[in-house]
Design a protein around this motif. Sequence first.
Motif, PDB file in Angstrom:
ATOM      1  N   LEU A  65       0.843  -1.194   0.000  1.00 53.71           N
ATOM      2  CA  LEU A  65       0.000   0.000   0.000  1.00 53.71           C
ATOM      3  C   LEU A  65       0.881   1.248   0.000  1.00 53.71           C
ATOM      4  N   VAL A  66       0.566   2.190  -0.893  1.00 57.48           N
ATOM      5  CA  VAL A  66       1.310   3.449  -0.985  1.00 57.48           C
ATOM      6  C   VAL A  66       0.327   4.585  -0.761  1.00 57.48           C
ATOM      7  N   GLY A  67       0.589   5.449   0.213  1.00 53.28           N
ATOM      8  CA  GLY A  67      -0.324   6.544   0.498  1.00 53.28           C
ATOM      9  C   GLY A  67       0.353   7.891   0.376  1.00 53.28           C
ATOM     10  N   HIS A  68      -0.295   8.798  -0.371  1.00 54.53           N
ATOM     11  CA  HIS A  68       0.190  10.183  -0.449  1.00 54.53           C
ATOM     12  C   HIS A  68      -0.653  11.045   0.484  1.00 54.53           C
ATOM     13  N   SER A  69      -0.011  11.877   1.308  1.00 59.41           N
ATOM     14  CA  SER A  69      -0.708  12.864   2.118  1.00 59.41           C
ATOM     15  C   SER A  69      -1.709  12.193   3.064  1.00 59.41           C
ATOM     16  N   TYR A  70      -2.993  12.576   2.978  1.00 61.49           N
ATOM     17  CA  TYR A  70      -4.051  11.942   3.772  1.00 61.49           C
ATOM     18  C   TYR A  70      -4.134  10.435   3.485  1.00 61.49           C
ATOM     19  N   GLY A  71      -3.734  10.022   2.294  1.00 61.86           N
ATOM     20  CA  GLY A  71      -3.699   8.596   1.965  1.00 61.86           C
ATOM     21  C   GLY A  71      -2.797   7.804   2.898  1.00 61.86           C
ATOM     22  N   GLY A  72      -1.799   8.474   3.473  1.00 61.33           N
ATOM     23  CA  GLY A  72      -0.927   7.820   4.451  1.00 61.33           C
ATOM     24  C   GLY A  72      -1.687   7.394   5.694  1.00 61.33           C
ATOM     25  N   ALA A  73      -2.623   8.246   6.135  1.00 65.43           N
ATOM     26  CA  ALA A  73      -3.451   7.883   7.287  1.00 65.43           C
ATOM     27  C   ALA A  73      -4.305   6.662   6.968  1.00 65.43           C
ATOM     28  N   LEU A  74      -4.769   6.587   5.726  1.00 66.80           N
ATOM     29  CA  LEU A  74      -5.627   5.461   5.325  1.00 66.80           C
ATOM     30  C   LEU A  74      -4.860   4.146   5.275  1.00 66.80           C
ATOM     31  N   ILE A  75      -3.644   4.168   4.712  1.00 67.07           N
ATOM     32  CA  ILE A  75      -2.884   2.912   4.638  1.00 67.07           C
ATOM     33  C   ILE A  75      -2.427   2.470   6.024  1.00 67.07           C
ATOM     34  N   THR A  76      -2.292   3.423   6.949  1.00 67.70           N
ATOM     35  CA  THR A  76      -1.937   3.091   8.332  1.00 67.70           C
ATOM     36  C   THR A  76      -3.003   2.198   8.951  1.00 67.70           C
ATOM     37  N   VAL A  77      -4.271   2.492   8.644  1.00 68.37           N
ATOM     38  CA  VAL A  77      -5.393   1.710   9.179  1.00 68.37           C
ATOM     39  C   VAL A  77      -5.666   0.486   8.301  1.00 68.37           C
ATOM     40  N   ALA A  78      -5.732   0.694   6.989  1.00 66.59           N
ATOM     41  CA  ALA A  78      -6.059  -0.403   6.065  1.00 66.59           C
ATOM     42  C   ALA A  78      -4.954  -1.446   5.986  1.00 66.59           C
ATOM     43  N   GLY A  79      -3.739  -1.050   6.351  1.00 64.67           N
ATOM     44  CA  GLY A  79      -2.573  -1.941   6.236  1.00 64.67           C
ATOM     45  C   GLY A  79      -2.603  -3.176   7.113  1.00 64.67           C
ATOM     46  N   VAL A  80      -3.535  -3.223   8.072  1.00 63.47           N
ATOM     47  CA  VAL A  80      -3.640  -4.435   8.897  1.00 63.47           C
ATOM     48  C   VAL A  80      -4.280  -5.591   8.117  1.00 63.47           C
ATOM     49  N   THR A  81      -4.815  -5.307   6.937  1.00 65.06           N
ATOM     50  CA  THR A  81      -5.381  -6.354   6.066  1.00 65.06           C
ATOM     51  C   THR A  81      -4.322  -7.434   5.830  1.00 65.06           C
ATOM     52  N   GLU A  82      -4.762  -8.685   5.887  1.00 65.72           N
ATOM     53  CA  GLU A  82      -3.832  -9.814   5.950  1.00 65.72           C
ATOM     54  C   GLU A  82      -2.804  -9.855   4.821  1.00 65.72           C
ATOM     55  N   ASN A  83      -3.234  -9.564   3.582  1.00 67.36           N
ATOM     56  CA  ASN A  83      -2.306  -9.728   2.456  1.00 67.36           C
ATOM     57  C   ASN A  83      -1.444  -8.485   2.190  1.00 67.36           C
ATOM     58  N   VAL A  84      -1.565  -7.461   3.029  1.00 72.36           N
ATOM     59  CA  VAL A  84      -0.694  -6.280   2.899  1.00 72.36           C
ATOM     60  C   VAL A  84       0.662  -6.604   3.527  1.00 72.36           C
ATOM     61  N   VAL A  85       1.725  -6.450   2.724  1.00 74.21           N
ATOM     62  CA  VAL A  85       3.060  -6.854   3.189  1.00 74.21           C
ATOM     63  C   VAL A  85       4.003  -5.668   3.404  1.00 74.21           C
ATOM     64  N   GLY A  86       3.578  -4.462   2.996  1.00 74.49           N
ATOM     65  CA  GLY A  86       4.438  -3.297   3.190  1.00 74.49           C
ATOM     66  C   GLY A  86       3.656  -2.013   2.983  1.00 74.49           C
ATOM     67  N   LEU A  87       4.181  -0.925   3.571  1.00 74.77           N
ATOM     68  CA  LEU A  87       3.543   0.390   3.506  1.00 74.77           C
ATOM     69  C   LEU A  87       4.567   1.400   3.009  1.00 74.77           C
ATOM     70  N   VAL A  88       4.136   2.270   2.086  1.00 70.87           N
ATOM     71  CA  VAL A  88       5.015   3.335   1.608  1.00 70.87           C
ATOM     72  C   VAL A  88       4.289   4.668   1.785  1.00 70.87           C
ATOM     73  N   TYR A  89       4.918   5.562   2.543  1.00 70.71           N
ATOM     74  CA  TYR A  89       4.354   6.888   2.808  1.00 70.71           C
ATOM     75  C   TYR A  89       5.040   7.908   1.901  1.00 70.71           C
ATOM     76  N   VAL A  90       4.242   8.647   1.124  1.00 73.80           N
ATOM     77  CA  VAL A  90       4.785   9.649   0.203  1.00 73.80           C
ATOM     78  C   VAL A  90       4.269  11.023   0.634  1.00 73.80           C
ATOM     79  N   ALA A  91       5.142  11.838   1.245  1.00 72.14           N
ATOM     80  CA  ALA A  91       4.736  13.150   1.776  1.00 72.14           C
ATOM     81  C   ALA A  91       3.429  12.989   2.544  1.00 72.14           C
ATOM     82  N   ALA A  92       3.437  12.075   3.524  1.00 70.80           N
ATOM     83  CA  ALA A  92       2.180  11.584   4.096  1.00 70.80           C
ATOM     84  C   ALA A  92       2.163  11.608   5.617  1.00 70.80           C
ATOM     85  N   TYR A  93       0.953  11.462   6.130  1.00 71.52           N
ATOM     86  CA  TYR A  93       0.728  11.297   7.569  1.00 71.52           C
ATOM     87  C   TYR A  93       0.852   9.825   7.947  1.00 71.52           C
ATOM     88  N   ALA A  94       1.710   9.523   8.919  1.00 69.33           N
ATOM     89  CA  ALA A  94       1.771   8.175   9.491  1.00 69.33           C
ATOM     90  C   ALA A  94       1.258   8.289  10.930  1.00 69.33           C
TER      91      ALA A  94
END
Length: 239
Positions: A65-94
């Motif tokens: 999952l790659v999140g830009h800006s507010y998208g970073g907040a979303l991948i922080t929560v959505a990233g607990v999904t079982e098949n998510v193996v990594g997170l990339v924050y691009v100018a984003a909120y973690a």
Amino acid sequence: MSTSTPTVVLVHGAFADAASWSGVIEELQSDGIPVIAPPNPLRGLAADAAYVASVAAQIDGPVVLVGHSYGGALITVAGVTENVVGLVYVAAYALEEGESLGELQGRFPLSSLVSNLKQWTYPVAGGDPAVEVTIAEEAFPSVFAADVPAEVTKVLAAAQRPLAAAAFEEKASAAAWRTKPSWALVAGADSAINPEVERFGAQRAGATIVEIEGASHAVAVSQPKAVADLIREAVRATS
């Protein structure tokens, strides 16, 4: 570790749409990396994260999952999904679990975004109209995309997608970076999110951090190769 190449899911932020990833998508496709850039509803942290999680869960195989800006907040929560193996924050909120965008931002000097938001309303079924915000068009180039050509910025300003104001107060229900590896790109000349906010969140998440000194908030538009390079690193590490 998975044996197959993860699918990259690019999650845009507020005041943008999936087309903002076009240059990054081209870069990844040229390497044969599977990629999709779904629409982000921009209606609230919990609802938007649930949507991103549902997209990820329906993909066969691993997902980065790659999140830009507010998208970073979303991948922080959505990233607990079982098949998510990594997170990339691009100018984003973690975010941390239990933390809101407003709380994280409030620890640091506010960016020029805050004083340049324009309020609109939108209808909500069975209730009073809700508030959404865009960036004032005249401020959009300096706030969002200072390193993007003026003619491109004018189009981006006209096509920006509003964010529900309530999204700033909702608290993250999870912090996937606690259990998944993460990478982060800090845009050193960001006027939409204070780079200190990006840096703090990335460090707290234990992310592998790349900083681009002169980059604006729209770094995926202005420097797609640099953004794609970080995503490629995440894909390699999780393949």
